[in-house]
Design a protein around this motif. Structure first.
Motif, PDB file in Angstrom:
ATOM      1  N   SER A   1     -50.126  71.903  53.159  1.00 47.78           N
ATOM      2  CA  SER A   1     -50.480  73.063  53.760  1.00 47.78           C
ATOM      3  C   SER A   1     -49.899  73.459  55.331  1.00 47.78           C
ATOM      4  CB  SER A   1     -52.107  73.308  53.800  1.00 47.78           C
ATOM      5  OG  SER A   1     -52.723  72.532  54.978  1.00 47.78           O
TER       6      SER A   1
ATOM      7  N   TYR B   1     -48.565  72.054  46.494  1.00 47.85           N
ATOM      8  CA  TYR B   1     -47.695  73.041  47.213  1.00 47.85           C
ATOM      9  C   TYR B   1     -47.452  74.250  46.716  1.00 47.85           C
ATOM     10  CZ  TYR B   1     -43.641  72.242  44.307  1.00 47.85           C
ATOM     11  OH  TYR B   1     -42.883  72.238  43.339  1.00 47.85           O
TER      12      TYR B   1
ATOM     13  N   ASN C   1     -42.790  75.610  50.806  1.00 43.95           N
ATOM     14  CA  ASN C   1     -44.139  75.759  51.595  1.00 43.95           C
ATOM     15  C   ASN C   1     -43.632  76.598  52.824  1.00 43.95           C
ATOM     16  OD1 ASN C   1     -46.178  75.012  50.174  1.00 43.95           O
ATOM     17  ND2 ASN C   1     -47.043  73.545  51.694  1.00 43.95           N
TER      18      ASN C   1
END
Length: 294
Positions: free
Chosen positions: A85, A177, A242
């Motif tokens: 994250s 992800y 990401n």
């Protein structure tokens, strides 16, 4: 009815917020171009690496002597989940979507009465997962000091995973992800890292050429060196995906916030004008009434 001073302050406050969201949208748009390019540049390399490992895997005849990273330890009891994250918010549902995907997987594992271990990368995943799954989190990795995610960070996480696997502390490792598709579309992914899982679409030409490869040294020795690099590459590619997804989601979220602020300013301005007109009308009535009383 709200006072004129309150409405003026509210309008001024929303306008200041609108300037901030507009600036954040422009910054995210500028960062998105480079992040998207990096993510797209990594995909051909990753696909080629998967193709090589797939060819090597198909050439292995004795699976009992094959590397454990390729075939696993023939168990399915303990799952290690690595959740990637960000450490920054204001990016819409970017972090929430990743955590939602991970939670569904966690519940499936726990319902099957299997063991769960979690490594969280980024404070936002930790904030959302610790409320219910804190007992399963074995490591927390922060990205606050990383302005740009390098391959070294991916290698650091890979080393931790490989050390845990060498000590037989898990059987299957899965990476979570967001895959970048477009500014408004980022798809949560669950990629199995150990044992290696390769989904490859082979055309007829590649299928025909698979049998023509000869390896020196043998396949197992090549895989012993290639598989750890593949895990680090998978994690680094997930970081790049990401980053692009985060900037795309932030750009969309800030654009929506800017539009909403504009709508709110319009409504407050109408309310302010009506309130101001009501105050003026009231004052005129009081003046006229006072004049008539004389």
């Amino acid at each position: 009815m709200a006072s004129l001073k309150f409405l003026r302050n509210r309008i001024s406050s929303v306008k200041s917020t609108q300037k901030i969201t507009k600036a954040m949208k422009m910054v995210a748009a500028a960062k998105l171009r480079k992040a998207q390019q990096n993510a797209e540049n990594a995909r051909p390399y990753l696909e080629k690496l998967n193709s090589i490992i797939s060819n090597l895997k198909n050439s292995v005849t004795d699976m009992d002597s094959a590397p454990k990273l390729l075939v696993g330890n023939q168990k399915n009891e303990t799952h290690l989940c690595v959740v990637l994250s960000s450490d920054r918010g204001l990016c819409g549902g970017f972090n929430t979507n990743i955590c939602r995907k991970a939670k569904v997987f966690f519940e499936k594992i726990l319902n099957e009465r299997k063991n769960l271990k979690v490594i969280v990368v980024g404070s936002k995943a930790n904030d959302q997962l610790k409320r219910k799954y804190n007992q399963y989190i074995i490591d927390k990795i922060s990205l606050k000091d990383e302005k740009v995610i390098s391959f070294g960070k991916a290698q650091e996480i890979t080393d931790k995973i490989l050390n845990l696997f060498a000590r037989n502390e898990f059987d299957i490792c899965t990476l979570f992800y967001n895959q970048f598709k477009s500014v408004i579309s980022q798809i949560p992914q669950a990629q199995q890292l150990i044992p290696v899982s390769i989904e490859q679409k082979l055309n007829q030409q590649s299928l025909a050429s698979n049998s023509e490869y000869e390896y020196e040294p043998d396949e197992n020795e090549i895989l012993e060196n290639l598989l750890p690099k593949n895990i680090a590459t998978q994690i680094y590619a997930a970081f790049l995906e990401n980053q692009a997804s985060e900037q795309g989601s932030r750009m969309t979220a800030m654009d929506n916030a800017t539009r909403n602020a504009g709508d709110l300013i319009a409504k407050l301005t109408i309310n302010y004008n009506r309130t101001r007109q009501a105050v003026i009308t009231k004052e005129l009535i009081e003046i006229i009434s006072g004049a008539e009383s004389l």
